[in-house]
Design an enzyme around this catalytic site. Sequence first.
Site, PDB file in Angstrom:
ATOM      1  NE  ARG A 104       1.738  12.016   0.153  1.00  0.00           N
ATOM      2  CZ  ARG A 104       1.365  11.165   1.085  1.00  0.00           C
ATOM      3  NH1 ARG A 104       1.452   9.863   0.870  1.00  0.00           N
ATOM      4  NH2 ARG A 104       0.880  11.587   2.225  1.00  0.00           N
ATOM      5  CB  THR A 108      -4.670  11.521  -6.865  1.00  0.00           C
ATOM      6  OG1 THR A 108      -3.512  12.371  -6.898  1.00  0.00           O
ATOM      7  CG2 THR A 108      -5.830  12.220  -7.561  1.00  0.00           C
ATOM      8  CG  ASP A 200       3.544  17.419   5.723  1.00  0.00           C
ATOM      9  OD1 ASP A 200       4.697  17.822   5.442  1.00  0.00           O
ATOM     10  OD2 ASP A 200       2.634  17.332   4.879  1.00  0.00           O
ATOM     11  CG  ASP A 203       3.365  21.173   6.496  1.00  0.00           C
ATOM     12  OD1 ASP A 203       3.746  22.048   5.702  1.00  0.00           O
ATOM     13  OD2 ASP A 203       2.286  20.558   6.373  1.00  0.00           O
TER      14      ASP A 203
HETATM   15  C1  PRP Z   1       6.226  14.120   1.414  1.00  0.00           C
HETATM   16  C2  PRP Z   1       7.578  13.460   1.611  1.00  0.00           C
HETATM   17  C3  PRP Z   1       7.744  12.662   0.343  1.00  0.00           C
HETATM   18  C4  PRP Z   1       6.335  12.227   0.056  1.00  0.00           C
HETATM   19  C5  PRP Z   1       6.177  10.791   0.459  1.00  0.00           C
HETATM   20  O1  PRP Z   1       6.344  15.226   0.580  1.00  0.00           O
HETATM   21  O2  PRP Z   1       8.630  14.374   1.841  1.00  0.00           O
HETATM   22  O3  PRP Z   1       8.289  13.385  -0.732  1.00  0.00           O
HETATM   23  O4  PRP Z   1       5.460  13.055   0.825  1.00  0.00           O
HETATM   24  O5  PRP Z   1       4.944  10.318   0.093  1.00  0.00           O
HETATM   25  P1  PRP Z   1       4.758   9.156  -1.002  1.00  0.00           P
HETATM   26  O6  PRP Z   1       5.766   8.106  -0.691  1.00  0.00           O
HETATM   27  O7  PRP Z   1       3.342   8.712  -0.762  1.00  0.00           O
HETATM   28  O8  PRP Z   1       4.939   9.741  -2.357  1.00  0.00           O
HETATM   29  P2  PRP Z   1       5.099  16.150   0.219  1.00  0.00           P
HETATM   30  O9  PRP Z   1       4.417  15.634  -0.998  1.00  0.00           O
HETATM   31  O10 PRP Z   1       4.260  16.347   1.434  1.00  0.00           O
HETATM   32  O11 PRP Z   1       5.799  17.510  -0.213  1.00  0.00           O
HETATM   33  P3  PRP Z   1       6.652  18.537   0.643  1.00  0.00           P
HETATM   34  O12 PRP Z   1       7.972  17.848   0.988  1.00  0.00           O
HETATM   35  O13 PRP Z   1       6.847  19.673  -0.265  1.00  0.00           O
HETATM   36  O14 PRP Z   1       5.877  18.878   1.889  1.00  0.00           O
HETATM   37  N1  URA Z   2       4.646  12.504   3.747  1.00  0.00           N
HETATM   38  C1  URA Z   2       4.976  12.921   5.011  1.00  0.00           C
HETATM   39  O1  URA Z   2       5.589  13.992   5.185  1.00  0.00           O
HETATM   40  N2  URA Z   2       4.587  12.151   6.043  1.00  0.00           N
HETATM   41  C2  URA Z   2       3.930  11.002   5.883  1.00  0.00           C
HETATM   42  O2  URA Z   2       3.617  10.342   6.892  1.00  0.00           O
HETATM   43  C3  URA Z   2       3.609  10.593   4.572  1.00  0.00           C
HETATM   44  C4  URA Z   2       3.988  11.354   3.530  1.00  0.00           C
END
Ligand code: PRP
Ligand code: URA
Length: 209
Positions: A104, A108, A200, A203
């Site tokens: 994400r 945005t 997150d 993370d």
């Molecule tokens: C997180 C999570 C989803 C997304 C959800 O990933 O694992 O993929 O956010 O958010 P949304 O429903 O608003 O799209 P992130 O983008 O943080 O990536 P990562 O798993 O690499 O940390």
């Molecule tokens: N992605 C995450 O990992 N946590 C949240 O709460 C939202 C998006």
Amino acid sequence: MDKVHVIDHPLLKHKLTLLRSKFTDVHSFRELMQEISLFLAYEATRTLPVEETYCETPLTKTTGYLISSHLISIVPILRAGLGMVEGLLKFMPMAKVGHIGLYRDHETLQPVQYYNKLPQNIKQMEVFVLDPMLATGGSVAAAISMIKEAGAKKIRFLCIVSCPEGIKALCEAHPDVEIFTCVIDSHLNKEGYILPGLGDAGDRLYGTK
Ligand code: PRP
Ligand code: URA
């Protein structure tokens, strides 16, 4: 909402509470995510077709039932979806595993794609898309569009924590997709994080913050 399944079980509530806690370390977080994924897999596979087979027990012959697990594809959304894969493979060890890389954009909140590798014959497969977090719904909606472009028709989405905004967005974008979640939390904060949530997920799974 008939496509949305909230899994309600005391053991799951217990594990989810530990997963949410900010005092849970990275090792325990990984184990909990795997264990929770087993519960989700159990519920989400309830309607899988079975094939009748011949079976000999030590005492007699009988009819058995097998899942065609070579016709099952698991697709984690990177990174955090990876934490759920082992849980599903425990039940379906022959399943094929595809990967979709999305993150994400922090400003945005729109998903940015960086990887797409799906099984060749995904068209005929029952597909289980994995991501622990359903926040705005942008990431999973984009991932499912990519999976549909590859020809898949039977798609289920498994997440651990969701919220009303994400459920609504996903149901609107892909009304045919069944959603399995452990909980529907209260709402998103202005940074797009689920409250109360668990922070997150990527993370916490990989200890990157
Ligand atoms: C997180 C999570 C989803 C997304 C959800 O990933 O694992 O993929 O956010 O958010 P949304 O429903 O608003 O799209 P992130 O983008 O943080 O990536 P990562 O798993 O690499 O940390
Ligand atoms: N992605 C995450 O990992 N946590 C949240 O709460 C939202 C998006």
